[in-house]
Design a protein around this motif. Structure first.
Motif, PDB file in Angstrom:
ATOM      1  N   PHE A 195       0.837  -1.196   0.000  1.00 47.69           N
ATOM      2  CA  PHE A 195       0.000   0.000   0.000  1.00 47.69           C
ATOM      3  C   PHE A 195       0.871   1.246   0.000  1.00 47.69           C
ATOM      4  CE2 PHE A 195      -2.262  -3.452   1.996  1.00 47.69           C
ATOM      5  CZ  PHE A 195      -3.514  -3.388   1.419  1.00 47.69           C
ATOM      6  N   THR A 196       0.361   2.323  -0.594  1.00 48.82           N
ATOM      7  CA  THR A 196       1.065   3.604  -0.594  1.00 48.82           C
ATOM      8  C   THR A 196       0.105   4.713  -0.185  1.00 48.82           C
ATOM      9  OG1 THR A 196       0.574   4.198  -2.907  1.00 48.82           O
ATOM     10  CG2 THR A 196       2.509   2.800  -2.510  1.00 48.82           C
ATOM     11  N   PHE A 197       0.666   5.767   0.386  1.00 45.15           N
ATOM     12  CA  PHE A 197      -0.119   6.962   0.702  1.00 45.15           C
ATOM     13  C   PHE A 197       0.717   8.185   0.373  1.00 45.15           C
ATOM     14  CE2 PHE A 197      -1.138  10.551   3.447  1.00 45.15           C
ATOM     15  CZ  PHE A 197      -2.484  10.726   3.137  1.00 45.15           C
ATOM     16  N   SER A 198       0.107   9.152  -0.324  1.00 45.12           N
ATOM     17  CA  SER A 198       0.756  10.426  -0.644  1.00 45.12           C
ATOM     18  C   SER A 198      -0.239  11.556  -0.441  1.00 45.12           C
ATOM     19  CB  SER A 198       1.243  10.446  -2.098  1.00 45.12           C
ATOM     20  OG  SER A 198       2.191   9.431  -2.345  1.00 45.12           O
ATOM     21  N   TYR A 199       0.265  12.703   0.010  1.00 48.31           N
ATOM     22  CA  TYR A 199      -0.582  13.886   0.154  1.00 48.31           C
ATOM     23  C   TYR A 199      -0.748  14.606  -1.182  1.00 48.31           C
ATOM     24  CZ  TYR A 199      -0.465  13.840   5.280  1.00 48.31           C
ATOM     25  OH  TYR A 199      -0.631  13.511   6.612  1.00 48.31           O
ATOM     26  N   LEU A 206       4.726  15.793   4.746  1.00 50.10           N
ATOM     27  CA  LEU A 206       3.800  16.047   3.640  1.00 50.10           C
ATOM     28  C   LEU A 206       4.365  15.620   2.293  1.00 50.10           C
ATOM     29  CD1 LEU A 206       2.363  19.587   4.521  1.00 50.10           C
ATOM     30  CD2 LEU A 206       1.383  17.346   5.030  1.00 50.10           C
ATOM     31  N   GLU A 207       5.681  15.663   2.128  1.00 51.50           N
ATOM     32  CA  GLU A 207       6.276  15.419   0.816  1.00 51.50           C
ATOM     33  C   GLU A 207       6.736  13.970   0.621  1.00 51.50           C
ATOM     34  OE1 GLU A 207       9.218  18.284  -0.242  1.00 51.50           O
ATOM     35  OE2 GLU A 207       8.048  19.981   0.515  1.00 51.50           O
ATOM     36  N   ARG A 208       6.521  13.144   1.580  1.00 52.90           N
ATOM     37  CA  ARG A 208       6.971  11.754   1.488  1.00 52.90           C
ATOM     38  C   ARG A 208       5.897  10.863   0.864  1.00 52.90           C
ATOM     39  NH1 ARG A 208       8.292   7.982   6.811  1.00 52.90           N
ATOM     40  NH2 ARG A 208       8.313   5.964   5.736  1.00 52.90           N
ATOM     41  N   ARG A 209       6.340   9.874   0.095  1.00 55.00           N
ATOM     42  CA  ARG A 209       5.440   8.829  -0.397  1.00 55.00           C
ATOM     43  C   ARG A 209       5.601   7.632   0.537  1.00 55.00           C
ATOM     44  NH1 ARG A 209       5.636   4.391  -4.292  1.00 55.00           N
ATOM     45  NH2 ARG A 209       3.603   4.165  -5.326  1.00 55.00           N
ATOM     46  N   TYR A 210       4.596   7.391   1.345  1.00 57.27           N
ATOM     47  CA  TYR A 210       4.649   6.323   2.338  1.00 57.27           C
ATOM     48  C   TYR A 210       4.327   4.980   1.675  1.00 57.27           C
ATOM     49  CZ  TYR A 210       4.661   9.981   5.912  1.00 57.27           C
ATOM     50  OH  TYR A 210       4.985  11.055   6.702  1.00 57.27           O
ATOM     51  N   THR A 211       5.097   3.968   2.018  1.00 57.13           N
ATOM     52  CA  THR A 211       4.853   2.619   1.499  1.00 57.13           C
ATOM     53  C   THR A 211       4.836   1.629   2.651  1.00 57.13           C
ATOM     54  OG1 THR A 211       7.218   2.159   1.145  1.00 57.13           O
ATOM     55  CG2 THR A 211       6.000   3.173  -0.682  1.00 57.13           C
ATOM     56  N   SER A 212       4.066   0.562   2.489  1.00 54.67           N
ATOM     57  CA  SER A 212       3.980  -0.473   3.515  1.00 54.67           C
ATOM     58  C   SER A 212       3.518  -1.784   2.874  1.00 54.67           C
ATOM     59  CB  SER A 212       2.997  -0.058   4.620  1.00 54.67           C
ATOM     60  OG  SER A 212       2.835  -1.102   5.568  1.00 54.67           O
ATOM     61  N   SER A 213       4.031  -2.893   3.383  1.00 56.72           N
ATOM     62  CA  SER A 213       3.599  -4.197   2.872  1.00 56.72           C
ATOM     63  C   SER A 213       2.228  -4.572   3.409  1.00 56.72           C
ATOM     64  CB  SER A 213       4.624  -5.272   3.249  1.00 56.72           C
ATOM     65  OG  SER A 213       4.778  -5.339   4.669  1.00 56.72           O
ATOM     66  N   LEU A 263      -1.552  -2.840   5.300  1.00 56.92           N
ATOM     67  CA  LEU A 263      -2.327  -1.607   5.359  1.00 56.92           C
ATOM     68  C   LEU A 263      -1.932  -0.791   6.581  1.00 56.92           C
ATOM     69  CD1 LEU A 263      -4.585   0.018   3.996  1.00 56.92           C
ATOM     70  CD2 LEU A 263      -6.222  -1.239   5.410  1.00 56.92           C
ATOM     71  N   PHE A 264      -1.695   0.497   6.384  1.00 49.67           N
ATOM     72  CA  PHE A 264      -1.277   1.394   7.460  1.00 49.67           C
ATOM     73  C   PHE A 264      -2.279   1.342   8.624  1.00 49.67           C
ATOM     74  CE2 PHE A 264      -0.017   3.292   3.372  1.00 49.67           C
ATOM     75  CZ  PHE A 264       1.366   3.353   3.530  1.00 49.67           C
TER      76      PHE A 264
END
Length: 232
Positions: free
Chosen positions: A25-29, A48-55, A57-58
């Motif tokens: 999963f990814t999350f971006s603002y 705010l400027e980071r693209r969050y990734t996770s194997s 779900l956050f």
């Protein structure tokens, strides 16, 4: 898409995009959050400027899912119109993922095919604001044809669209789908039908699900373009 609702003004503000990608999963603002006065990042997503990734779900979003081990989980899926084993993002998108005490919710991106045909399901909003709407909804059945009526004098949103049946008011198209629904409506050949009516013991925000089908203009894509650009 992830959005927040201001607890005072009730204004709805898109803030980011949650997606499944490469088995995770990814999350971006959205860049537009910089224009929101006093915006506070979502807990766990402070950069705010980071693209969050996770194997997986956050936690901020997984906590919005009902535990599948609960005895009423299958009934919950039935209310949402989903089958057992539905992916988590599908459940979040259909339910909205709201929790008591905060203002975050999710909206699924409507499907648009390469030929411009499109469809989406959504629960009708604002049922409580329309006198007699509960009774009118209770009398409907699957596949009943519905209509949309513009409400330019609406004090909250002049682009508001009322969902109606034979002139009777049932509720509203969700605000964050308005641009998309206007595009489909203006393109012509749109159909709107009842997909599901839940019982009176169901919360009003989940009382009636509808299905919209039609076409969008060439090169149009919901939640895309400069207005929806992310930081990463």
């Amino acid at each position: 898409m992830v959005a927040q609702q201001d607890p005072v003004s009730r204004e709805i503000m898109p803030v980011g995009i949650l997606e499944s990608a490469d088995g995770g999963f990814t999350f971006s603002y959205f860049r537009r959050v910089m224009d929101i006065g006093g915006f506070r990042p979502i807990f766990g997503f402070e950069d705010l400027e980071r693209r969050y990734t996770s194997s997986t779900l956050f936690p901020m979003f997984s906590q919005r899912l009902m535990n599948p081990k609960r005895p009423d989980y299958d009934s919950y899926l039935t209310v949402l119109g989903l089958s057992k084993g539905a992916p988590p993002l599908r459940v979040l998108g259909r339910s909205g993922g709201r929790r008591a005490g905060d203002s975050i919710f999710l909206v699924p991106e409507p499907h648009v095919a390469a030929d411009g045909s499109t469809s989406t399901d959504f629960f009708v909003h604002g049922v409580r604001y329309k006198s007699g709407a509960e009774e009118r909804i209770a009398a409907l059945v699957e596949d009943d044809e519905l209509a949309l009526r513009p409400e330019p004098a609406n004090p909250v949103n002049p682009r508001a669209l009322l969902v109606t049946r034979d002139g009777g008011e049932l509720g509203y198209v969700p605000n964050l789908l308005l641009d998309y629904v206007h595009q489909v409506r203006d393109a012509g050949a749109m159909t709107l039908r009842v997909a599901q009516v839940n019982g009176s013991d169901t919360p009003l925000n989940l009382r009636m699900r509808v299905r919209l089908e039609g076409r969008v203009p060439s090169r149009y894509a919901p939640f895309r373009g400069e207005e929806w650009a992310t930081f990463s």
